[in-house]
Motif scaffolding. Structure first.
Motif, PDB file in Angstrom:
ATOM      1  N   ASP A 189     -72.521  -2.091 -18.216  1.00  0.00           N
ATOM      2  CA  ASP A 189     -72.978  -2.307 -16.852  1.00  0.00           C
ATOM      3  C   ASP A 189     -74.501  -2.436 -16.811  1.00  0.00           C
ATOM      4  OD1 ASP A 189     -72.464   1.174 -15.911  1.00  0.00           O
ATOM      5  OD2 ASP A 189     -73.427   0.235 -17.612  1.00  0.00           O
ATOM      6  N   GLY A 190     -75.084  -2.766 -17.928  1.00  0.00           N
ATOM      7  CA  GLY A 190     -76.539  -2.830 -17.972  1.00  0.00           C
ATOM      8  C   GLY A 190     -77.105  -4.173 -17.535  1.00  0.00           C
ATOM      9  N   ARG A 191     -76.262  -5.156 -17.279  1.00  0.00           N
ATOM     10  CA  ARG A 191     -76.770  -6.477 -16.929  1.00  0.00           C
ATOM     11  C   ARG A 191     -77.076  -6.623 -15.450  1.00  0.00           C
ATOM     12  NH1 ARG A 191     -73.449  -7.371 -21.085  1.00  0.00           N
ATOM     13  NH2 ARG A 191     -71.586  -7.326 -19.848  1.00  0.00           N
ATOM     14  N   THR A 234     -79.073  -1.320 -12.030  1.00  0.00           N
ATOM     15  CA  THR A 234     -80.453  -1.532 -12.447  1.00  0.00           C
ATOM     16  C   THR A 234     -81.328  -1.664 -11.207  1.00  0.00           C
ATOM     17  OG1 THR A 234     -80.215  -3.917 -12.425  1.00  0.00           O
ATOM     18  CG2 THR A 234     -79.698  -2.808 -14.482  1.00  0.00           C
ATOM     19  N   HIS A 245     -76.318   3.957 -11.099  1.00  0.00           N
ATOM     20  CA  HIS A 245     -75.629   3.160 -12.117  1.00  0.00           C
ATOM     21  C   HIS A 245     -76.010   1.691 -12.027  1.00  0.00           C
ATOM     22  CE1 HIS A 245     -73.375   3.936  -8.474  1.00  0.00           C
ATOM     23  NE2 HIS A 245     -73.154   2.651  -8.500  1.00  0.00           N
ATOM     24  N   ARG A 254     -70.578   2.277 -21.391  1.00  0.00           N
ATOM     25  CA  ARG A 254     -71.631   2.957 -20.665  1.00  0.00           C
ATOM     26  C   ARG A 254     -73.006   2.488 -21.118  1.00  0.00           C
ATOM     27  NH1 ARG A 254     -71.404   9.164 -21.182  1.00  0.00           N
ATOM     28  NH2 ARG A 254     -69.231   8.580 -21.176  1.00  0.00           N
ATOM     29  N   PRO A 295     -68.327   4.156  -9.619  1.00  0.00           N
ATOM     30  CA  PRO A 295     -69.274   4.344 -10.731  1.00  0.00           C
ATOM     31  C   PRO A 295     -69.780   5.782 -10.837  1.00  0.00           C
ATOM     32  CG  PRO A 295     -69.816   2.367  -9.505  1.00  0.00           C
ATOM     33  CD  PRO A 295     -68.757   3.068  -8.711  1.00  0.00           C
ATOM     34  N   LYS A 308     -82.618   1.302 -15.350  1.00  0.00           N
ATOM     35  CA  LYS A 308     -81.925   2.048 -14.304  1.00  0.00           C
ATOM     36  C   LYS A 308     -82.854   3.121 -13.736  1.00  0.00           C
ATOM     37  CE  LYS A 308     -77.405   0.937 -15.766  1.00  0.00           C
ATOM     38  NZ  LYS A 308     -76.195   1.380 -16.427  1.00  0.00           N
TER      39      LYS A 308
END
Lengths: 364, 295
Positions: free
Chosen positions: B293-295, A91, A89, B289, B207, A130
């Protein structure tokens, strides 16, 4: 100065001993491979060094500091896991920075180290993706990157190439070799693949049966195997072992008689061998297919393996013992043929009844 | 389309037909029939006459219905967060391969297999102020026993406690299943990354449990919005409607006053509400989703 020192390490799972009184010293910046079959205890030893398992007895020192007893994160080691164990989860950047953030490394320092590692590993354009979106090879790089940014004193690699396909494995092997030139730390790699160990390691530690069988540079392991296990485990195809008896005589070097009656003059001093059951160890390259007039003995061919530049011939002697020989790449030998075989006695190894090895006085 | 393609298509339909028929007759048909019924003034013995949106207009003006909807919301909000947290805590504590953990898993799950009748009976023994466990305890400590089942402010919390105790098993099992999916080497990597237990929980465990967490919250929300048996048996919706839930209202209207059309209308409102809440949760979580939390 020594990098890692293991002394008297023991480990048992319940009543099953896995490691028995194991000691080893790594030089600074040395690349060591733990080589052994599955269940030999090599992975357990790696995990003990990492702190993921505890040793029952013994001490571990890393650059002079005793580390057994410390939690894994405090030991100054970094590990690349067999299945990478990336955090799915996070990157790529977060994966690499996680350990540094926990160690309270300043933010700009983290950014610098992650950036440097990403550049070296050529994963810069993936920093914000990811792990799930990456290929196996890319994940492998991220896992290596996560270890590099910690600037550890010791890298631990657990079967690092086993999850890659053949082409990628070759490429990654080369890259690992280049990489180790760039990092200022010792490396331990666990593998069951002798080709990996031979190509990458400065020294190989052959582990089997709960203990170290031999420690040495790759070619020494290959040319002067310490015992029957090492002789058979290292080298592909495996060394042929033929039961033999010593022939009486006054020559300085031992002459051995094989089961089919053929005699082989070795370069092993007679004085070193005790009478009794001996075994003659022959690498395929020391057993050539030749015209019968020049042959030491004869054998019937059971299988022919054409590798291009050479041909491996699996055959049986008259008394039924298996022997592996080598021939030219364009060999005309066919299954069922009876061929002449010339054994290069000067390069042969002799193993005593106790499994200990004897080699020619000078290297062939 | 080729002949073979059409035949294959027919074969496909033949395989799903049994399920499809059952689905149509047991789910879709009653659903549509319910919607139709909600536009009628009907009792169990006749379909009644068409009244358009009359039933819905009545609902909007009915203080008893409004109170019951409000109660349903409140009790759901009391139950779902607490239930989720306790179930997660239990799962974390019992996620190990020891005999003791196995026994406790069984104990905590066992309440779920009881029927609502038994559950309310047990909790009546606990909550009743005169002879109940809590009452006796309070008296022994010299306090006035709290009238859990007869005070307007305490009836809903009493329902919530009973329901949480009853419903712990399934979410706990779902969390346990989720925990077992997390590979061990991720925890080892975290240990080598110097993550504290707390960091490991927040950055690795939680997570990884996100999908399970969403599932548990959505299932429990949908379930608790339909809370019925506990309310009927423990407090009968009282005192003065303080613990009457939406389904209890529907039940009373349908099988007490025999106003089937009116009850169906209430059921449709509740149905739409549950669908809306579920979709809202799904939308909110799927949005985070993708980008959150992609940063």
């Amino acid at each position: 100065m020594a990098s890692l020192e293991l002394s008297g390490v023991r480990k048992a799972f319940g009543t099953t001993p896995v490691l028995d009184d194991l000691s080893l010293t790594l030089e600074a910046r040395e690349f060591i491979a733990f080589l052994g079959p599955s269940g030999s205890g090599k992975s357990t030893l790696l995990r003990i060094i990492a702190g993921l398992e505890s040793a029952d007895a013994g001490e571990i020192h890393l650059e002079g500091r005793r580390i057994d007893g410390l939690p894994p994160g405090e030991r100054g080691v970094a590990m690349v896991f067999q299945h990478y164990a990336l955090y799915p989860h996070m990157t790529v950047r977060e994966n690499m920075a996680f350990g540094l953030r926990n160690a309270r490394v300043p933010k700009d320092e983290i950014a610098r180290r992650v950036g440097d590692a990403a550049r070296v590993l050529e994963i810069e354009e993936h920093l914000d993706t990811k792990p799930g979106q990456l290929s196996g090879g890319q994940r492998q790089r991220v896992a290596i990157g996560r270890a590099i940014v910690k600037q550890p004193k010791l890298f631990l690699l657990d079967e690092p190439l086993s999850n890659l396909d053949a082409a990628l494995r070759m490429r990654t092997r080369v890259e690992l070799a280049q990489l180790r030139q760039k990092v200022d730390a010792a490396v331990i790699m666990v593998t069951h693949d002798q080709a990996e160990a031979m190509t990458l390691a400065d020294r190989i530690v052959v582990i089997n049966d709960r203990t170290i069988q031999q420690v040495g540079p790759p070619m020494e392991i290959y040319e002067r195997p310490a015992n029957v296990f090492v002789a058979q485990f290292v080298g592909s195809p495996a060394m042929t072992l033929l039961p033999a008896k010593m022939v009486e005589g006054r020559s300085q070097n031992a002459k051995l008689k094989l089961g089919d009656g053929a005699e082989v003059e070795t370069a092993v001093p007679r004085s070193k061998l005790k009478d009794g059951e001996l075994r003659l160890g022959l690498r395929p390259e020391n057993v050539r297919v030749v015209a019968k007039s020049k042959a030491t003995t004869k054998a019937r061919v059971e299988l022919v393996e054409r590798l291009g530049e050479r041909t491996l011939v699996y055959a049986r002697l008259a008394n039924g013992q298996a022997i592996t020989a080598e021939d030219e790449g364009n060999s005309r030998v066919r299954i069922g043929d009876e061929v002449g075989i010339r054994i290069d006695g000067a390069a042969a190894h002799v193993f005593g009844a106790d499994g200990a090895s004897h080699h020619a006085r000078t290297r062939p | 389309m080729t002949l073979g393609g059409r035949k294959a298509q027919l074969e496909g339909f033949a395989f799903v037909a049994p399920f499809l028929l059952l689905y149509l007759f047991l789910l879709i048909y009653p659903l549509l029939r319910g919607i139709e019924l909600s536009f009628h003034r009907a009792d169990p013995f006749a379909d009644g006459r068409f009244v358009g949106l009359d039933n819905y207009a009545r609902l909007a003006a009915d203080p008893v219905f409004r109170q019951s909807m409000w109660n349903t919301f409140k009790v759901t909000l009391m139950i779902v967060p607490v239930l989720t947290m306790i179930a997660l805590a239990l799962a974390l504590a019992l996620n190990r391969a020891t005999r003791g953990a196995a026994i406790f898993r069984g104990i905590f799950f066992s309440s779920s297999v009881l029927s609502v009748t038994i559950v309310t009976l047990i909790w009546r023994f606990v909550l009743a102020p005169d002879a109940g466990l809590l009452g006796e305890l309070s008296t022994a400590l010299g306090w006035e026993p709290l009238p859990f089942l007869s005070h307007p402010d305490l009836a809903l919390p009493a329902l919530a406690i009973t329901t949480i105790w009853w419903s712990l098993g399934l979410p706990m099992m779902l969390f346990l299943a989720g925990l077992q999916q997390i590979p061990e080497d991720m925890y080892e990597a975290a240990a080598l990354d110097r993550a504290s237990r707390w960091t490991t929980f927040w950055r690795v465990t939680l997570p990884s449990l996100k999908r399970t967490l969403i599932l548990v919250v959505m299932l429990q929300t949908a379930a608790q919005l339909q809370l019925f048996g506990q309310a009927q048996l423990l407090t009968a919706g009282g005192p003065s409607g303080a613990s009457r839930t939406a389904v209890l209202f529907i039940y009373e209207v349908a099988f007490g006053r025999w106003e089937i059309g009116y009850a169906t209308a209430a059921a449709e409102v509740l149905f739409l509400l549950i669908v809306a809440v579920t979709f809202a949760q799904y939308w909110a979580t799927s949005r985070t989703r993708d980008g959150g939390d992609g940063r």
